[in-house]
Motif scaffolding. Sequence first.
Motif, PDB file in Angstrom:
ATOM      1  N   PHE A 186      40.274  45.323  50.242  1.00 31.55           N
ATOM      2  CA  PHE A 186      40.645  44.372  49.230  1.00 31.55           C
ATOM      3  C   PHE A 186      39.454  44.188  48.158  1.00 31.55           C
ATOM      4  O   PHE A 186      38.223  44.819  48.270  1.00 31.55           O
ATOM      5  CB  PHE A 186      40.828  42.968  50.031  1.00 31.55           C
ATOM      6  CG  PHE A 186      39.645  42.321  50.513  1.00 31.55           C
ATOM      7  CD1 PHE A 186      38.861  41.461  49.661  1.00 31.55           C
ATOM      8  CD2 PHE A 186      39.326  42.726  51.837  1.00 31.55           C
ATOM      9  CE1 PHE A 186      37.608  40.721  50.202  1.00 31.55           C
ATOM     10  CE2 PHE A 186      38.205  42.030  52.514  1.00 31.55           C
ATOM     11  CZ  PHE A 186      37.274  41.166  51.536  1.00 31.55           C
ATOM     12  N   SER A 187      39.821  43.724  47.104  1.00 29.60           N
ATOM     13  CA  SER A 187      38.834  43.220  45.813  1.00 29.60           C
ATOM     14  C   SER A 187      39.176  41.960  45.441  1.00 29.60           C
ATOM     15  O   SER A 187      40.314  41.769  44.999  1.00 29.60           O
ATOM     16  CB  SER A 187      38.775  44.597  44.733  1.00 29.60           C
ATOM     17  OG  SER A 187      37.857  44.270  43.868  1.00 29.60           O
ATOM     18  N   ILE A 188      38.233  40.803  45.144  1.00 29.21           N
ATOM     19  CA  ILE A 188      38.535  39.675  44.507  1.00 29.21           C
ATOM     20  C   ILE A 188      37.925  39.880  43.025  1.00 29.21           C
ATOM     21  O   ILE A 188      36.892  40.403  42.835  1.00 29.21           O
ATOM     22  CB  ILE A 188      37.699  38.647  45.468  1.00 29.21           C
ATOM     23  CG1 ILE A 188      38.080  38.511  46.836  1.00 29.21           C
ATOM     24  CG2 ILE A 188      37.965  37.458  44.625  1.00 29.21           C
ATOM     25  CD1 ILE A 188      37.452  37.918  47.613  1.00 29.21           C
TER      26      ILE A 188
ATOM     27  N   ASN B  55      40.820  33.367  42.166  1.00 30.67           N
ATOM     28  CA  ASN B  55      40.529  34.477  42.876  1.00 30.67           C
ATOM     29  C   ASN B  55      41.999  35.439  42.987  1.00 30.67           C
ATOM     30  O   ASN B  55      42.731  35.325  43.701  1.00 30.67           O
ATOM     31  CB  ASN B  55      39.985  34.212  44.242  1.00 30.67           C
ATOM     32  CG  ASN B  55      38.653  34.034  44.222  1.00 30.67           C
ATOM     33  OD1 ASN B  55      37.874  34.073  43.335  1.00 30.67           O
ATOM     34  ND2 ASN B  55      38.248  33.173  45.509  1.00 30.67           N
TER      35      ASN B  55
ATOM     36  N   THR C 127      43.518  38.559  43.991  1.00 28.74           N
ATOM     37  CA  THR C 127      42.970  39.631  44.967  1.00 28.74           C
ATOM     38  C   THR C 127      43.946  40.984  44.895  1.00 28.74           C
ATOM     39  O   THR C 127      45.231  40.711  44.847  1.00 28.74           O
ATOM     40  CB  THR C 127      43.031  38.898  46.179  1.00 28.74           C
ATOM     41  OG1 THR C 127      42.265  37.570  46.432  1.00 28.74           O
ATOM     42  CG2 THR C 127      42.419  39.767  47.323  1.00 28.74           C
TER      43      THR C 127
ATOM     44  N   GLN D  52      44.592  35.579  53.161  1.00 26.83           N
ATOM     45  CA  GLN D  52      44.469  35.131  51.790  1.00 26.83           C
ATOM     46  C   GLN D  52      45.315  33.825  51.940  1.00 26.83           C
ATOM     47  O   GLN D  52      46.488  33.841  52.031  1.00 26.83           O
ATOM     48  CB  GLN D  52      45.378  35.911  50.926  1.00 26.83           C
ATOM     49  CG  GLN D  52      45.420  35.753  49.237  1.00 26.83           C
ATOM     50  CD  GLN D  52      44.132  35.083  48.722  1.00 26.83           C
ATOM     51  OE1 GLN D  52      44.110  33.748  48.824  1.00 26.83           O
ATOM     52  NE2 GLN D  52      43.649  35.612  48.159  1.00 26.83           N
TER      53      GLN D  52
ATOM     54  N   ILE E  66      40.023  34.650  52.046  1.00 23.31           N
ATOM     55  CA  ILE E  66      39.776  34.642  50.794  1.00 23.31           C
ATOM     56  C   ILE E  66      40.566  33.221  50.182  1.00 23.31           C
ATOM     57  O   ILE E  66      41.569  33.036  50.402  1.00 23.31           O
ATOM     58  CB  ILE E  66      40.528  35.677  50.216  1.00 23.31           C
ATOM     59  CG1 ILE E  66      39.910  37.180  50.669  1.00 23.31           C
ATOM     60  CG2 ILE E  66      40.182  35.845  48.785  1.00 23.31           C
ATOM     61  CD1 ILE E  66      40.450  38.330  50.507  1.00 23.31           C
TER      62      ILE E  66
END
Length: 213
Positions: free
Chosen positions: A3-5, A14, A16, A148, A189
């Motif tokens: 994952f990347s935020i 955020n 994601t 998430q 997240i």
Amino acid sequence: MDFSILPVTSFQQNCTLFWCQRTRRAAIIDPGGEPERILALVARLELVPESILLTHGHLDHVGASTDLVERLGVPIIGPHRNDDFLLKGLPEQCEMFGFPPIRPFEPTRWLDQGDVVTIGEQQLEVIHCPGHTPGHVVFFHAGERLAQVGDVLFQGSIGRTDFPRGNHRHLIDSIQQKLFPLGDDVRFIPGHGPMSTFGQERRSNPFVGTMAY
């Protein structure tokens, strides 16, 4: 799964990216705005978007959805149908918060408790967590022990319930009865701010943790 935020808009929401490492197929979760920045990150990571996933219907979480659909041709999945009134009321939300106008839309697929969403070869469990909004959902990857959670839970705080159809009691129940039982080791997240774990929040969050009672 990886994952990347990417925090977007003045609300620093955020957005994601979740993706399957083998296939590079990805989901864009809560694209609140700034579609060019989102697409640039997708390109840099060499991902193939296959869906847009929405935790709930607030403007800062859905604002770039229709723009991305037009460019990528992917479906919008989620939230729960109880947030339909928010998606229909997007023009009013934009006017209230000073955002450029966004037309109302309906997702390709509404989500319910226990549904499963596929990303490449990976699967996310859908957990309906009303309170911040009545149709809020959480996406949970059991193998990675990762969730998430949108605006249900934050590091040291919880989601607001003073927006239309928010419900404080429902929010507390969602956190304590649906999220915390997933395990103290689960990383999450949030919709805004830094990541945390359910264990850390269960022990120390002043609104729902052990110290709150």
